[in-house]
Design an enzyme around this catalytic site. Structure first.
Site, mmCIF file in Angstrom:
data_model
loop_
_atom_site.group_PDB
_atom_site.id
_atom_site.type_symbol
_atom_site.label_atom_id
_atom_site.label_comp_id
_atom_site.label_asym_id
_atom_site.label_seq_id
_atom_site.Cartn_x
_atom_site.Cartn_y
_atom_site.Cartn_z
ATOM 1 N N ARG A 122 0.834 -1.325 -0.022
ATOM 2 C CA ARG A 122 -0.004 0.009 -0.134
ATOM 3 C C ARG A 122 0.681 1.239 -0.102
ATOM 4 O O ARG A 122 0.494 2.306 0.423
ATOM 5 C CB ARG A 122 -0.987 0.241 1.199
ATOM 6 C CG ARG A 122 -1.999 -1.042 1.352
ATOM 7 C CD ARG A 122 -3.090 -0.663 2.096
ATOM 8 N NE ARG A 122 -3.932 -1.810 2.074
ATOM 9 C CZ ARG A 122 -3.901 -2.801 2.975
ATOM 10 N NH1 ARG A 122 -3.026 -2.999 3.773
ATOM 11 N NH2 ARG A 122 -5.138 -3.775 2.658
ATOM 12 N N LYS A 144 2.612 11.525 -11.040
ATOM 13 C CA LYS A 144 1.879 10.536 -11.576
ATOM 14 C C LYS A 144 2.618 9.344 -11.981
ATOM 15 O O LYS A 144 3.739 9.327 -12.285
ATOM 16 C CB LYS A 144 1.612 11.327 -13.053
ATOM 17 C CG LYS A 144 0.318 12.066 -13.000
ATOM 18 C CD LYS A 144 0.124 12.656 -14.486
ATOM 19 C CE LYS A 144 -1.124 13.600 -14.597
ATOM 20 N NZ LYS A 144 -1.543 13.973 -15.792
ATOM 21 N N GLU A 186 7.907 19.006 -24.602
ATOM 22 C CA GLU A 186 7.381 19.458 -23.479
ATOM 23 C C GLU A 186 8.173 20.885 -23.048
ATOM 24 O O GLU A 186 7.314 21.861 -22.521
ATOM 25 C CB GLU A 186 7.892 18.451 -22.114
ATOM 26 C CG GLU A 186 7.384 16.992 -22.560
ATOM 27 C CD GLU A 186 5.859 16.999 -22.474
ATOM 28 O OE1 GLU A 186 5.133 17.740 -22.174
ATOM 29 O OE2 GLU A 186 5.349 15.777 -22.731
ATOM 30 N N LYS A 228 6.390 23.621 -14.418
ATOM 31 C CA LYS A 228 5.784 22.335 -13.907
ATOM 32 C C LYS A 228 5.593 22.364 -12.501
ATOM 33 O O LYS A 228 4.271 21.954 -12.007
ATOM 34 C CB LYS A 228 6.606 21.093 -14.394
ATOM 35 C CG LYS A 228 5.960 19.976 -13.801
ATOM 36 C CD LYS A 228 5.632 18.934 -14.938
ATOM 37 C CE LYS A 228 4.640 17.855 -14.428
ATOM 38 N NZ LYS A 228 4.353 16.888 -15.275
ATOM 39 N N GLU A 238 -5.245 17.172 -10.814
ATOM 40 C CA GLU A 238 -5.508 17.476 -12.316
ATOM 41 C C GLU A 238 -7.214 17.829 -12.301
ATOM 42 O O GLU A 238 -7.853 17.316 -12.867
ATOM 43 C CB GLU A 238 -5.225 16.350 -13.068
ATOM 44 C CG GLU A 238 -5.387 16.664 -14.418
ATOM 45 C CD GLU A 238 -4.521 15.659 -15.267
ATOM 46 O OE1 GLU A 238 -3.374 15.624 -15.385
ATOM 47 O OE2 GLU A 238 -5.227 15.367 -16.275
ATOM 48 N N ARG A 242 -4.022 21.984 -13.826
ATOM 49 C CA ARG A 242 -2.984 21.122 -14.543
ATOM 50 C C ARG A 242 -3.357 20.552 -15.801
ATOM 51 O O ARG A 242 -2.436 20.311 -16.672
ATOM 52 C CB ARG A 242 -2.832 20.109 -13.489
ATOM 53 C CG ARG A 242 -1.650 18.981 -13.901
ATOM 54 C CD ARG A 242 -1.320 18.311 -12.499
ATOM 55 N NE ARG A 242 -0.439 17.168 -13.026
ATOM 56 C CZ ARG A 242 0.244 16.362 -12.004
ATOM 57 N NH1 ARG A 242 -0.104 16.495 -10.815
ATOM 58 N NH2 ARG A 242 1.127 15.510 -12.373
ATOM 59 N N ASN A 246 -1.859 19.892 -20.635
ATOM 60 C CA ASN A 246 -2.044 18.989 -21.806
ATOM 61 C C ASN A 246 -2.018 19.720 -23.074
ATOM 62 O O ASN A 246 -2.311 18.972 -24.111
ATOM 63 C CB ASN A 246 -3.767 18.293 -21.516
ATOM 64 C CG ASN A 246 -3.590 16.951 -21.695
ATOM 65 O OD1 ASN A 246 -2.649 16.052 -21.397
ATOM 66 N ND2 ASN A 246 -4.913 16.434 -22.217
ATOM 67 N N HIS A 249 -1.542 17.810 -26.290
ATOM 68 C CA HIS A 249 -1.411 16.283 -26.101
ATOM 69 C C HIS A 249 -2.685 15.712 -26.684
ATOM 70 O O HIS A 249 -2.815 14.380 -26.934
ATOM 71 C CB HIS A 249 -1.217 16.071 -24.570
ATOM 72 C CG HIS A 249 0.007 16.084 -24.276
ATOM 73 N ND1 HIS A 249 0.777 17.320 -24.189
ATOM 74 C CD2 HIS A 249 1.064 15.070 -23.365
ATOM 75 C CE1 HIS A 249 2.106 17.065 -23.774
ATOM 76 N NE2 HIS A 249 2.221 15.931 -23.125
ATOM 77 N N HIS A 253 -1.443 12.515 -28.540
ATOM 78 C CA HIS A 253 -2.030 11.219 -28.019
ATOM 79 C C HIS A 253 -2.572 10.627 -29.262
ATOM 80 O O HIS A 253 -2.199 9.265 -29.458
ATOM 81 C CB HIS A 253 -2.916 11.077 -26.841
ATOM 82 C CG HIS A 253 -1.928 11.305 -25.438
ATOM 83 N ND1 HIS A 253 -2.537 11.984 -24.467
ATOM 84 C CD2 HIS A 253 -0.590 11.043 -25.236
ATOM 85 C CE1 HIS A 253 -1.663 12.061 -23.421
ATOM 86 N NE2 HIS A 253 -0.580 11.815 -23.941
ATOM 87 N N HIS A 265 7.060 10.759 -27.997
ATOM 88 C CA HIS A 265 6.145 11.343 -27.306
ATOM 89 C C HIS A 265 6.154 12.724 -27.863
ATOM 90 O O HIS A 265 5.441 13.392 -28.183
ATOM 91 C CB HIS A 265 6.293 10.970 -25.753
ATOM 92 C CG HIS A 265 5.164 11.753 -25.302
ATOM 93 N ND1 HIS A 265 3.885 11.757 -25.282
ATOM 94 C CD2 HIS A 265 5.159 12.998 -24.401
ATOM 95 C CE1 HIS A 265 3.161 12.559 -24.492
ATOM 96 N NE2 HIS A 265 4.103 13.388 -23.991
#
Ligand code: ADP
Ligand code: ZN
Length: 362
Positions: A122, A144, A186, A228, A238, A242, A246, A249, A253, A265
């Site tokens: 956990r 993330k 980025e 960031k 998010e 945040r 994106n 993206h 994506h 990417h």
């Protein structure tokens, strides 16, 4: 040497160290007060061959028991099976809650090590040692973690903050050129969404940045990490702000998926930025000069602005954006620019409009 402290409700949670070697890593680990803990360094074979032994011996100055787990490189291995390998290793060495994972690698190693740390018993602690430019400015910060599932990128994961992020700029010397350029997807995005003066600075320092000169790299990574930091602190899970990260993206994506991950990417983000900038020109207040300037800057940093030798349909790209996670009540949350340095969330963009913007990058 620079430092940034990530906070939550004004309390410090972890520090990002920007250094030119791994020398201070041992003192960073000492601060975590592991008390007879064990450490597992998770890396991939491209990176491990250069740095795993050196990192192990430095970590050993603070922790007597240190092991290395070397994974196969590549996004194709970012899956549950690899996570199981990490669990097995942790169990075989009887790791418990006071022990620590150390992610030595790019975004793939960082996301998986973080996810294993988030879920094993956990949750145990982990440290990020990002080695790719992309991981240094993006994926290692913000908590993330996760893996791809079926054909869905980052479909399964958890938010789990690292105990420290330690960047050694020297490791960029072995990063392949294409991977290096990919990071600029980025980095340029950071300037575009938040900081016009940073964007200008990048343009005027491109030659020293592209030749990986130390001073420019330090400045650039510091400024990108600061942006960031600012965004994730204001919105750790998010819900709002945040989403601006994106930018580029949504379409990016879709392209990544359509091309079966044959483009990196950052390259797909670059193409997504061109589409989003085009939509910003049509729907926001972005001027035609700014639109052209953005394309020039992406080219300056060796990123693609159109897909000339691949054939796929703009319709499919537009449809795939619908399946992107960043949707709310069936509505695409598209990030656009009012101007360079000022992003906003637009919920009015239709699939048809995305399709015509995508046509311009084919
Ligand atoms: P990203 O960091 O771009 O999300 P990866 O974790 O897959 O993606 O890293 C990109 C590629 O670069 C991988 O093949 C990885 O093994 C390799 N790599 C990462 N950092 C370095 C480095 N410092 N030196 C050499 N190769 C590296
Ligand atoms: Zn990204």
């Amino acid at each position: 040497n620079k430092e940034l402290i990530i906070t939550k409700e004004d309390n410090p949670i972890y520090t990002i160290y920007i250094e030119n070697n791994y020398n201070k890593l041992s003192s960073v680990i000492d601060k975590l007060q592991l008390e007879h803990g064990k450490a597992l360094i998770v890396t991939d074979s491209n990176i491990g061959i250069h740095y795993a032994q050196e990192v192990k011996s430095i970590v050993n100055q603070s922790i007597p028991f240190v092991e290395i787990l070397t994974l196969e490189p590549g996004e194709a291995n970012k899956n549950i099976e690899t996570i199981q390998k990490i669990y097995h290793t942790l169990i075989s060495y009887q790791f418990d809650r006071k022990d620590i994972l150390i992610a030595l690698g790019g975004g793939v190693v960082g996301d998986m090590t973080g996810f294993a740390a988030a879920t094993y018993l956990r949750g145990i602690r982990f440290i990020q040692l990002p080695t790719s430019l992309l991981a240094m400015v993006d994926s290692s910060i913000g908590g993330k973690t996760g893996v791809d599932y079926l054909s869905y990128k980052n479909m399964v994961g958890a938010f789990h903050q690292p105990s420290a992020v330690y960047i050694n700029l020297q490791v960029l010397n072995t990063l392949p050129e294409r991977e290096y350029y990919s990071g600029f997807g980025e980095i340029i995005k950071h300037g575009l969404i938040k900081d016009k003066s940073y964007y200008r600075w990048l343009k005027s320092n491109s030659s020293s940045i592209l030749s990986r000169e130390n001073e420019s790299l330090t400045e650039m990574i510091y400024r990108s990490c600061s942006i960031k930091k600012q965004v994730v602190e204001s919105d750790p899970h998010e819900n709002g702000e945040r989403a601006l990260l994106n930018f580029g993206h949504t379409v990016g994506h879709s392209i990544e998926k359509q091309l079966n991950f044959s483009y990196l990417h950052g390259e797909c983000v670059s193409l997504g930025i061109v589409a989003a900038a085009q939509l910003s020109y049509e729907h926001g207040n972005l001027s035609i000069d700014e639109l052209e300037d953005i394309k020039e800057t992406l080219k300056q940093f060796k990123l693609p602005v159109c897909l000339s030798n691949v054939s796929f349909s703009s319709k499919i790209i537009a449809q795939t954006t619908r399946n992107d996670k960043k949707m709310e009540a069936g509505q695409i949350k598209f990030i656009l620019l009012h101007s360079i340095g000022a992003a906003y969330i637009d919920k009015t963009i239709t699939e048809q409009e995305i399709e015509s913007a995508v046509q311009l990058i084919l």
